[in-house]
Scaffold this motif. Structure first.
Motif, PDB file in Angstrom:
ATOM      1  N   TYR A 191      81.081  59.605  11.574  1.00  0.00           N
ATOM      2  CA  TYR A 191      81.121  60.833  12.222  1.00  0.00           C
ATOM      3  C   TYR A 191      80.116  61.693  11.135  1.00  0.00           C
ATOM      4  O   TYR A 191      79.874  61.328   9.825  1.00  0.00           O
ATOM      5  CB  TYR A 191      82.520  61.572  11.972  1.00  0.00           C
ATOM      6  N   CYS A 243      93.244  57.809  16.501  1.00  0.00           N
ATOM      7  CA  CYS A 243      92.359  58.665  15.505  1.00  0.00           C
ATOM      8  C   CYS A 243      93.176  60.043  15.717  1.00  0.00           C
ATOM      9  O   CYS A 243      93.763  60.510  16.729  1.00  0.00           O
ATOM     10  CB  CYS A 243      91.012  58.978  16.235  1.00  0.00           C
ATOM     11  N   TRP A 247      94.843  62.778  19.850  1.00  0.00           N
ATOM     12  CA  TRP A 247      94.187  64.043  20.016  1.00  0.00           C
ATOM     13  C   TRP A 247      95.419  65.216  20.373  1.00  0.00           C
ATOM     14  O   TRP A 247      96.059  64.884  21.263  1.00  0.00           O
ATOM     15  CB  TRP A 247      93.416  64.028  21.221  1.00  0.00           C
ATOM     16  N   CYS A 263      90.027  67.489  15.701  1.00  0.00           N
ATOM     17  CA  CYS A 263      89.578  66.616  14.460  1.00  0.00           C
ATOM     18  C   CYS A 263      88.374  67.176  13.949  1.00  0.00           C
ATOM     19  O   CYS A 263      87.813  68.307  14.611  1.00  0.00           O
ATOM     20  CB  CYS A 263      89.229  65.300  15.198  1.00  0.00           C
ATOM     21  N   CYS A 318      89.092  56.961  19.508  1.00  0.00           N
ATOM     22  CA  CYS A 318      88.442  58.060  19.186  1.00  0.00           C
ATOM     23  C   CYS A 318      87.528  58.585  20.203  1.00  0.00           C
ATOM     24  O   CYS A 318      86.605  58.013  20.514  1.00  0.00           O
ATOM     25  CB  CYS A 318      87.756  57.771  17.787  1.00  0.00           C
ATOM     26  N   ARG A 319      87.758  59.897  20.423  1.00  0.00           N
ATOM     27  CA  ARG A 319      86.908  60.711  21.412  1.00  0.00           C
ATOM     28  C   ARG A 319      85.429  60.929  20.935  1.00  0.00           C
ATOM     29  O   ARG A 319      84.420  60.758  21.506  1.00  0.00           O
ATOM     30  CB  ARG A 319      87.332  62.031  21.728  1.00  0.00           C
ATOM     31  N   CYS A 320      85.512  61.315  19.598  1.00  0.00           N
ATOM     32  CA  CYS A 320      84.101  61.494  18.868  1.00  0.00           C
ATOM     33  C   CYS A 320      83.427  60.225  18.986  1.00  0.00           C
ATOM     34  O   CYS A 320      82.211  60.198  19.066  1.00  0.00           O
ATOM     35  CB  CYS A 320      84.258  62.145  17.556  1.00  0.00           C
TER      36      CYS A 320
HETATM   37 FE1  FES Z   1      88.133  60.650  16.382  1.00  0.00          FE
HETATM   38 FE2  FES Z   1      87.217  63.190  16.780  1.00  0.00          FE
HETATM   39  S1  FES Z   1      86.920  62.083  14.941  1.00  0.00           S
HETATM   40  S2  FES Z   1      88.792  62.067  17.861  1.00  0.00           S
END
Ligand code: FES
Ligand code: SF4
Length: 373
Positions: A191, A243, A247, A263, A318-320
């Motif tokens: 990230y 993650c 969320w 996050c 993980c959404r990101c």
């Molecule tokens: Fe995993 Fe944003 S770093 S949801």
């Protein structure tokens, strides 16, 4: 609205407080966003105290003072003391290089419970090269001694990647030598700056397997001496990590300017608006902010997550990462072997790690920001 989203969420367990994005180090895997917030945008002491009050009232149990480099803020002791007075568990996540012995003593006296000190490598020259900061390694070794002398529990944070993975044994030995009680051997997650530098950082599968053997042997050998947290790189995994514990379930992150995020990378997701704690109460944001609601629970899930027995274990990953790899945060994390995109992710990891690593793109502000020594 479904029954699930109407129910008030449980309070978060932990709050990561990014006091500042300023940092004297320039690590190429920093999880801060590429667009760093500037000093003039930072909340002042009174505003941070108010955030801590609100967090305690909401039911947060742990506060992690982070950054950037949190010791760049001269009011850190004040904020630690305030948090401790509220009964919050206080953890400092630091690169250490701005600390001196007297300040470690003041932080301890203010009620600090724990310190996580980052180390870039066991080799001094390599450590300084990775951090982009000359003399950092020597300072960190001294700081570890002051932390232990002050009676504070110490965790060594050791991000692992292809530039230091071959010295993992030596990094673990250093943790023992420094008197750390715990080591976090964390393969770099991709990230922020880590994603930008992925091709320079990603290890080969063989390197990962060897590193895992080293850690497993050390866990056995060092029972009762050193506790391990081992974070494997998602790209070679079969199932993703939960993650942030899911969320909007256990964790919130407050940026230097007071934006409240689920996050640290959430701002990369287009279409989500993040509210500021100076404009809406923390409890309101946690319970009702559309950004927190968007991926909370399981209602948002596509297949294969929607009908998967692990959907309340890893919460779809993980959404990101789904956004970074697939361009859509609402898809199953491609780190999952059940994702139709998993094989492409593995192929990407293998191809990148096979090539000569490119030069680091060091973390930087667009113009240098001062940090207090
Ligand atoms: Fe995993 Fe944003 S770093 S949801
Ligand atoms: Fe987790 Fe979704 Fe993969 Fe199932 S399909 S293991 S819920 S990421």
């Amino acid at each position: 609205m479904t029954a699930q989203t109407m129910t008030a969420p449980e309070p978060p367990l932990a709050m990561l407080v990014e006091l500042t994005h300023r940092c004297p180090l320039r690590c190429p895997y920093c999880s801060n966003p590429l667009e760093l917030e500037r000093r003039g945008q930072e909340l002042d002491t009174a505003a941070w105290r108010d955030v801590l009050d609100q967090a305690a009232a909401l039911g947060v149990l742990q506060v992690h003072f982070s950054g950037g480099e949190p010791t760049a803020r001269p009011d850190l002791e004040d904020l630690v003391e305030h948090a401790a007075g509220l009964g919050l568990y206080t953890n400092l996540i630091t690169a250490g290089v701005l600390l001196d012995e007297a300040r470690v003593g003041r932080l301890s006296a203010a009620g600090l419970d724990h310190v996580q000190l980052s180390i870039q490598d066991s080799d001094p020259a390599e450590s300084d090269r990775i951090a982009g900061y000359q003399g950092g390694y020597r300072r960190k070794i001294a700081v570890a001694g002051w932390i232990r002398a002050a009676g504070l529990p110490l965790t060594l944070n050791a991000p692992v990647h292809r530039h230091n993975i071959e010295r993992l044994e030596a990094i673990i030995a250093l943790a023992v030598e420094l008197g750390a009680e715990r080591i976090e051997v964390a393969h770099v997650q991709y990230y922020g700056w880590g994603l930008k530098n992925r091709a320079a950082l990603i290890p080969t599968r063989a390197q990962l397997e060897r590193a895992t053997e080293v850690v497993e042997a050390a866990i056995e050998r060092l029972k009762g001496v050193l506790v391990f947290d081992y974070v494997v790189p998602d790209y070679y995994a079969h199932r993703p990590k939960a993650c942030m514990g899911g969320w909007g379930r256990q964790f919130l992150n407050v940026t230097p300017s007071g934006k409240v995020l689920p996050c640290h990378a959430a701002e990369t997701i287009p279409g989500l608006a993040f509210e500021r704690v100076t404009e809406r109460g923390l409890a309101e944001i946690w319970a009702h902010s559309p950004a927190f609601e968007r991926f909370r629970g399981t209602d948002w899930m596509p297949e294969p997550c929607a009908s998967c027995e692990r959907r309340e274990i890893d919460w779809g990953g993980c959404r990101c990462q789904a956004l970074a790899i697939l361009g859509d945060a609402a898809l199953t994390d491609p780190a999952c072997g059940l994702s139709p995109h998993h094989d492409a992710l593995v192929a990407l990891a293998e191809a990148e790690s096979d090539r000569e690593p490119p030069a680091f793109q060091y973390r930087r502000m667009t113009r240098p920001e001062p940090v207090e020594a």
